[in-house]
Scaffold this motif. Structure first.
Motif, PDB file in Angstrom:
ATOM      1  N   TYR B  34     -23.416  12.704  29.487  1.00 23.51           N
ATOM      2  CA  TYR B  34     -23.032  12.497  30.880  1.00 23.51           C
ATOM      3  C   TYR B  34     -23.888  13.748  31.983  1.00 23.51           C
ATOM      4  O   TYR B  34     -23.933  14.738  31.520  1.00 23.51           O
ATOM      5  CB  TYR B  34     -21.457  12.386  31.007  1.00 23.51           C
ATOM      6  CG  TYR B  34     -20.955  13.739  31.076  1.00 23.51           C
ATOM      7  CD1 TYR B  34     -20.731  14.678  31.824  1.00 23.51           C
ATOM      8  CD2 TYR B  34     -20.320  14.024  29.606  1.00 23.51           C
ATOM      9  CE1 TYR B  34     -20.203  15.979  31.567  1.00 23.51           C
ATOM     10  CE2 TYR B  34     -19.815  15.116  29.251  1.00 23.51           C
ATOM     11  CZ  TYR B  34     -19.603  16.300  30.293  1.00 23.51           C
ATOM     12  OH  TYR B  34     -19.126  17.368  29.930  1.00 23.51           O
ATOM     13  N   THR B  35     -23.711  13.353  33.053  1.00 19.58           N
ATOM     14  CA  THR B  35     -24.038  14.473  34.095  1.00 19.58           C
ATOM     15  C   THR B  35     -22.971  14.226  35.485  1.00 19.58           C
ATOM     16  O   THR B  35     -22.718  12.995  35.730  1.00 19.58           O
ATOM     17  CB  THR B  35     -25.480  13.727  34.667  1.00 19.58           C
ATOM     18  OG1 THR B  35     -26.408  13.836  33.634  1.00 19.58           O
ATOM     19  CG2 THR B  35     -25.892  14.946  35.904  1.00 19.58           C
ATOM     20  N   VAL B  66     -25.500   7.128  31.365  1.00 18.63           N
ATOM     21  CA  VAL B  66     -26.098   5.744  31.065  1.00 18.63           C
ATOM     22  C   VAL B  66     -25.877   5.509  29.652  1.00 18.63           C
ATOM     23  O   VAL B  66     -25.811   6.522  28.714  1.00 18.63           O
ATOM     24  CB  VAL B  66     -27.626   6.108  31.253  1.00 18.63           C
ATOM     25  CG1 VAL B  66     -28.487   5.000  30.772  1.00 18.63           C
ATOM     26  CG2 VAL B  66     -27.807   6.575  32.673  1.00 18.63           C
ATOM     27  N   LYS B 102     -31.449   7.144  22.713  1.00 21.47           N
ATOM     28  CA  LYS B 102     -30.639   8.455  23.035  1.00 21.47           C
ATOM     29  C   LYS B 102     -29.437   7.662  24.098  1.00 21.47           C
ATOM     30  O   LYS B 102     -28.644   8.602  24.509  1.00 21.47           O
ATOM     31  CB  LYS B 102     -31.504   9.379  24.227  1.00 21.47           C
ATOM     32  CG  LYS B 102     -32.000  10.451  23.461  1.00 21.47           C
ATOM     33  CD  LYS B 102     -32.748  11.152  24.792  1.00 21.47           C
ATOM     34  CE  LYS B 102     -31.824  11.963  25.108  1.00 21.47           C
ATOM     35  NZ  LYS B 102     -31.514  13.182  24.820  1.00 21.47           N
ATOM     36  N   PHE B 103     -29.339   6.543  24.401  1.00 26.77           N
ATOM     37  CA  PHE B 103     -28.493   6.056  25.303  1.00 26.77           C
ATOM     38  C   PHE B 103     -27.761   5.044  24.865  1.00 26.77           C
ATOM     39  O   PHE B 103     -27.370   3.754  25.676  1.00 26.77           O
ATOM     40  CB  PHE B 103     -29.286   5.508  26.774  1.00 26.77           C
ATOM     41  CG  PHE B 103     -30.063   6.733  27.386  1.00 26.77           C
ATOM     42  CD1 PHE B 103     -29.664   7.221  28.243  1.00 26.77           C
ATOM     43  CD2 PHE B 103     -31.413   6.802  26.879  1.00 26.77           C
ATOM     44  CE1 PHE B 103     -30.256   8.327  28.912  1.00 26.77           C
ATOM     45  CE2 PHE B 103     -32.185   7.749  27.417  1.00 26.77           C
ATOM     46  CZ  PHE B 103     -31.604   8.612  28.421  1.00 26.77           C
TER      47      PHE B 103
ATOM     48  N   ALA D  43     -23.620  17.014  29.835  1.00 26.68           N
ATOM     49  CA  ALA D  43     -23.739  17.207  28.456  1.00 26.68           C
ATOM     50  C   ALA D  43     -24.804  16.361  27.990  1.00 26.68           C
ATOM     51  O   ALA D  43     -24.994  15.031  28.344  1.00 26.68           O
ATOM     52  CB  ALA D  43     -22.408  17.036  27.823  1.00 26.68           C
ATOM     53  N   ALA D  45     -27.836  15.722  24.350  1.00 27.46           N
ATOM     54  CA  ALA D  45     -28.193  16.076  23.044  1.00 27.46           C
ATOM     55  C   ALA D  45     -28.368  17.610  22.615  1.00 27.46           C
ATOM     56  O   ALA D  45     -28.140  18.310  21.606  1.00 27.46           O
ATOM     57  CB  ALA D  45     -29.487  15.291  22.420  1.00 27.46           C
ATOM     58  N   HIS D  46     -28.722  18.332  23.898  1.00 28.06           N
ATOM     59  CA  HIS D  46     -29.050  19.634  23.805  1.00 28.06           C
ATOM     60  C   HIS D  46     -27.602  20.585  24.266  1.00 28.06           C
ATOM     61  O   HIS D  46     -27.934  21.801  24.637  1.00 28.06           O
ATOM     62  CB  HIS D  46     -30.139  20.058  24.587  1.00 28.06           C
ATOM     63  CG  HIS D  46     -31.451  19.670  24.025  1.00 28.06           C
ATOM     64  ND1 HIS D  46     -31.813  18.323  24.363  1.00 28.06           N
ATOM     65  CD2 HIS D  46     -32.394  19.845  22.931  1.00 28.06           C
ATOM     66  CE1 HIS D  46     -32.937  17.713  23.687  1.00 28.06           C
ATOM     67  NE2 HIS D  46     -33.168  18.891  22.619  1.00 28.06           N
ATOM     68  N   TRP D  49     -23.974  21.871  29.893  1.00 28.35           N
ATOM     69  CA  TRP D  49     -24.434  23.020  30.859  1.00 28.35           C
ATOM     70  C   TRP D  49     -23.677  22.810  32.206  1.00 28.35           C
ATOM     71  O   TRP D  49     -23.073  21.987  32.503  1.00 28.35           O
ATOM     72  CB  TRP D  49     -26.000  22.782  31.164  1.00 28.35           C
ATOM     73  CG  TRP D  49     -26.146  21.671  31.722  1.00 28.35           C
ATOM     74  CD1 TRP D  49     -26.141  20.355  30.743  1.00 28.35           C
ATOM     75  CD2 TRP D  49     -26.370  21.061  32.915  1.00 28.35           C
ATOM     76  NE1 TRP D  49     -26.546  19.215  31.722  1.00 28.35           N
ATOM     77  CE2 TRP D  49     -26.504  19.624  33.023  1.00 28.35           C
ATOM     78  CE3 TRP D  49     -26.286  21.713  34.359  1.00 28.35           C
ATOM     79  CZ2 TRP D  49     -26.790  19.138  34.306  1.00 28.35           C
ATOM     80  CZ3 TRP D  49     -26.641  21.216  35.321  1.00 28.35           C
ATOM     81  CH2 TRP D  49     -26.729  19.589  35.486  1.00 28.35           C
ATOM     82  N   MET D  89     -34.295  13.453  31.622  1.00 26.05           N
ATOM     83  CA  MET D  89     -33.670  12.194  31.364  1.00 26.05           C
ATOM     84  C   MET D  89     -34.453  11.295  32.724  1.00 26.05           C
ATOM     85  O   MET D  89     -34.546  11.724  33.813  1.00 26.05           O
ATOM     86  CB  MET D  89     -32.071  12.278  31.714  1.00 26.05           C
ATOM     87  CG  MET D  89     -31.605  10.799  31.967  1.00 26.05           C
ATOM     88  SD  MET D  89     -29.834  10.629  31.827  1.00 26.05           S
ATOM     89  CE  MET D  89     -29.736  10.977  33.580  1.00 26.05           C
TER      90      MET D  89
END
Ligand SMILES: Nc1ncnc2c1ncn2[C@@H]1O[C@H](COP(=O)(O)O)[C@@H](O)[C@H]1O
Ligand SMILES: Nc1ncnc2c1ncn2[C@@H]1O[C@H](COP(=O)(O)O)[C@@H](O)[C@H]1O
Ligand SMILES: Nc1ncnc2c1ncn2[C@@H]1O[C@H](COP(=O)(O)O)[C@@H](O)[C@H]1O
Ligand code: NA
Ligand code: NA
Ligand code: NA
Lengths: 322, 104, 322, 104, 322, 104
Positions: B34-35, B66, B102-103, D43, D45-46, D49, D89
């Motif tokens: 998430y962001t 996403v 990835k999503f 957050a 895969a890496h 932050w 992303m």
């Protein structure tokens, strides 16, 4: 003392902020800066209190004042809750959330009060900072018990809440700085005094300008405040504050420290408690508790309350006791 | 041409103290990436607000994730009962992404 | 000196921040404020160093120390790279990126070290600030050569990278402030000393509180750190720092300046170098290099390293030389 | 009623030091108008932050551009090989705009 | 005075910022911090001016200077508008917007100028701060009349604009702080002087570093500036500034205050006026008015203008008058 | 499964001093709930900008509102004539929301 106190720059800057907001000026302090100053004030209060206690050592008075503070913070929410339910017509959750705010304390009211008392020759003892720290959290526990927060309403696990409460940033910073002041003593404080001691009053001016803006904007947005709750936001500090002063004098504290205990009891939290309540009692209305504590009680204490508590501590109660 | 895949973009606006709860609910629905985005202010059924960081209790943060349709639905189902009581705003929309794995 | 240093407020605030983060408190310094203080610290260090050099003039020692710093920054990445490849089992790109960090310097480690040395009566010479500025960038060049960054991996043109390196904000600010201090001299410094000199130590306290929070949060997120890399993050400062001290003493610098050279050699960058590496070697893992330099080496130097370098400079090496 | 036109909304989340590179790649794909938005944390895969501005090396910025399909595809093609190595992303979605000429 | 002034840290930091931006360094001051310092500077200027007037009392000179400032701010946009239309080839709206900037004042130019004049033994009178506050807004009204802003172009209602103008945050803060300084007097100022007086010059250094970055970046982006408008951005301060100085001397003000009146007349707003213009005359190009006032006139005044106005006030005009 | 409803997401990028005007125009079009988001910088036909808060005159803010089609169209009609003169950027896209009544 009252008018003289009102005309000091710290209070005048609060009024300037309030006037600017009422006039719908776009004046605004960047939030990062205001937050930075608020952290600074806590570090400074903690360090100076700790430094003073390092000088005087732990005294009997300190223990007494600490115990009184603990008891006040735990118990003050009870009558407040009752008043908020009956006179305020609030539901259980909202009454409990507001009651927790009034049992806890406002760091900036304490800081401004200490400066005003010092200016009037009634400087409170250094250990009152420890009392301030002690009083921040117990009221939250009482408030949550009153709300029966363990119900299914809340998403936060019980342990998480106590964690949130005791590790709230402002609690940690105040206590940590107090301990650092204690360890460092006068010697260790000297090289950092140019940051944490000397500029304190000036920094408070900038912060109070921001508080004036925020309090007045909340008051103008007073969707959540009714006449009843606004009146209680004036009554509660008077009741709690008087109780605090009387307790202080009866316990044998000096007039300045008794006034400071009154300020602590009479002030309402708007930093630590709201953050915990938003998580623990999401159904309680932040517009209500922040409106009462920040927009009504804070300005009242700043302009009238502090002077009144000092007056009771120095003149009224000693007279009554004979 | 790079192939892109269809995914769901979920955005949730929530008070800052509630963000850890949102992150936990997302994780329970299988969404772990998430962001978080900042906000300045706004107005809704519960009044106006501005980001005063003083208590942080009423500053809001936008959670953005996403993800694939199942996780998205599971997350929305979990959030739905809280939207009203916790003053949340939820939006769901369509996006195309590269590296679909990835999503999920 | 060691324990006394540990109990100073600057270090205690770092520990307070680290404890708060480990306890998962929500304590946080607004990033704009932390960044502002970090810029302040660089301006202050630069100005004060320049002001001192304006007093003492350019000396032979200054030239020697500058040459030593230049050589250390260029060469320290080589053994570090070898250790990171062999003992650390890192690939070429990651090893090169980390090596560049250890050849470069940490401004705040230097600042804290200088305060601690000054407190112990071993104030380093003013020109060490110029050495600090000189040591920031050469290691980046060595690191990029080690990574063979000119490959097709990177999107940044060669010229762009050198540009990024030498015009990095922190390098410019440090050097620029040093030059302004040099031009202004003691006379020009006097009216701005209330901002750039007197409050330095107190500002450092606030900044180290934030560093404690950041370092501990990185350590808890230590996805990228292995036991091997963490051990190297303790070994590299010891090796590099000792080398720096010995070189300083051998070149005839005073004990304080030798210790400062050790601090510079032993410290690892976490401001200028990561920003360049993220652009120049995007395949290198920022979690790794920031984890090592910020979460392990920085706290190690602050609590143990600085005291150790000072001890070697004042007692051990002079003894060994006889 | 005002006529609106269909365009592509491209969003790229990237570490702050990489933003100039993204802007350059966009320009090479014919996209010269853009907006940058701040972020707070996240957050993936890496790992997790937060935006600590200390080094800026791991603070992320959202690049947003609205553009026509050709430029959008060209940009995505250029970015695709970098997504994994540079921890980016990328999202692409549909928007309607007024004054279509401005968003070609 | 000129070269000496140029080599002072305040000016050197401006140059450092400008150089860093021209070299395309990534150096940047967080905007919240820059904004915070700008608010601090206004509070400090206001408080100190008010404190001084509290000492000296209201004088005849103060009335004269205030009247002169008022007249200058109202009238200076007229010749400026004419020049911008004819020599500058600007359309009516842009010419009016730019003219308003040049009738108004720059707080930081005034602050830097006062420091430089003080350093040269020509400190302006405390009431010049009141003149500064008086001059901020009248020019906006003239500018709007020149643009015939009441047309259908603007979305903002007439009342809203006057409101925006007089309740602009910077105007409120400056005037409010001046009044607080007046009420508090020397006595009330003493405890806050460590924040609002002593560090002023150092804070100005940090702010001017940021101004250098911003001004140079605007100049590099100088899409909106033509040779004609850039030349006018140099000519207008010279004309207006000279007029201000001459008026000051003729009215019998001391040399320092006359120079300060010149600085005010010669400076151009980049805080209060742009914010109002963006709302009132959205068709005017912000790249143009900020480019002229911030990227050309501000650096010109800082490096040359201030020295020139001081020289005219102290030597040239007294000589001409005989 | 939670039912979601189709709504319009309107985003307007505008200079900070103009935001009160945008809010007023939205209210006139029946949109009284909105959220404001910060920006960092960008580039357009009128040049590059960065968020220097110094004067605030050229710092931009993103206005975001989720609303029904009629209000959306009314708002866009009101804004259309201002887009060019006031340097605005307007985007409209589709979102799904829960509690449709809140977003009419
Ligand atoms: N229709 C909407 N469009 C944009 N933002 C909204 C909308 N409704 C609510 N919000 C945001 O969500 C917050 C909480 O909404 P509410 O619970 O209705 O007060 C508001 O203060 C707005 O910031
Ligand atoms: N599915 C997702 N939804 C929202 N944000 C994401 C997603 N995946 C990655 N991100 C963001 O992109 C960053 C880098 O992703 P990663 O390279 O997977 O670590 C993460 O830290 C998140 O902030
Ligand atoms: N196609 C676009 N994509 C993203 N942002 C844009 C676009 N066009 C304009 N903008 C933003 O809107 C601002 C004003 O646009 P303009 O009026 O063209 O200068 C620009 O500075 C950008 O931040
Ligand atoms: Na209380
Ligand atoms: Na090193
Ligand atoms: Na002027």
């Amino acid at each position: 003392m009252a008018l003289d106190a009102l005309l000091q720059p710290v209070v005048l800057f609060f009024l300037l902020g309030a006037l600017a907001a009422f006039a719908r000026s776009d004046l605004a302090i960047p939030e990062a800066v205001a937050k930075g100053i608020s952290l600074y004030l806590m570090m400074s209060i903690g360090l100076r209190g700790g430094g003073e206690v390092a000088e005087t050592g732990f005294t009997h008075d300190m223990l007494l004042a600490g115990g009184a503070g603990l008891a006040l913070s735990f118990l003050l929410p009870l009558p407040a809750f009752w008043l908020l339910r009956t006179a305020g017509k609030l539901d259980r959750t909202n009454a409990a959330a507001v009651a927790a705010h009034y049992g806890s304390v406002s760091v900036v009211t304490f800081a401004t009060g200490s400066e005003i008392l010092r200016h009037a020759g009634m400087a409170p003892a250094g250990f009152m900072v420890a009392v301030l720290a002690v009083m921040e959290t117990p009221a939250i526990i009482t408030g949550l018990l009153l709300a029966r927060a363990q119900g299914k309403d809340s998403l936060a696990p019980r342990g998480g809440l106590l964690h949130e409460t005791f590790l709230n940033g402002s609690v940690i910073l105040l206590l940590g700085s107090f301990l650092i002041g204690l360890v460092a003593g006068k010697g260790g404080m000297a090289p950092i005094a140019p940051v944490f001691d000397v500029p304190f009053r000036g920094m408070l001016c900038i912060f109070l300008l921001d508080m004036g803006l925020i309090a007045a904007r909340r008051l103008m947005d007073r969707r959540a405040l009714t006449v009843r709750t606004a009146a209680l936001a004036l009554l509660l500090p008077l009741l709690n504050g008087t109780l605090g002063v009387v307790l202080g004098v009866e316990l044998g504290l000096d007039a300045g420290s008794s006034a400071a205990l009154g300020i602590l009891a009479g002030s309402a939290s708007y930093i630590a408690v709201p953050a915990v309540m938003r998580l623990a009692l999401p159904a309680a209305d932040p517009g209500l508790y922040l409106g009462m504590s920040l927009a009504v009680t804070f300005p009242f204490n700043l302009t009238i309350g502090i002077g009144y508590y000092g007056w009771v501590a120095a003149h009224v109660w000693p007279l009554i006791r004979g | 041409m790079t192939t892109t895949t269809h995914r769901r973009r979920i955005e949730v606006l929530a008070d800052e103290p509630l963000i850890p709860v949102i992150i936990r609910l997302a994780a329970e629905a299988g969404i772990i990436h998430y962001t978080l985005l900042p906000t300045l202010g706004g107005a809704g059924a519960h009044g106006r607000w501005r980001d005063d960081q003083l208590s942080g209790a009423t500053a809001k943060v936008m959670f953005l994730a996403v993800t694939g349709p199942e996780h998205a639905d599971a997350f929305i189902d979990r959030l739905a009962p809280l939207l009203e009581s916790h003053h949340l705003m939820l939006m769901s929309s369509d996006v195309e992404v590269v590296r679909s794995r990835k999503f999920d």
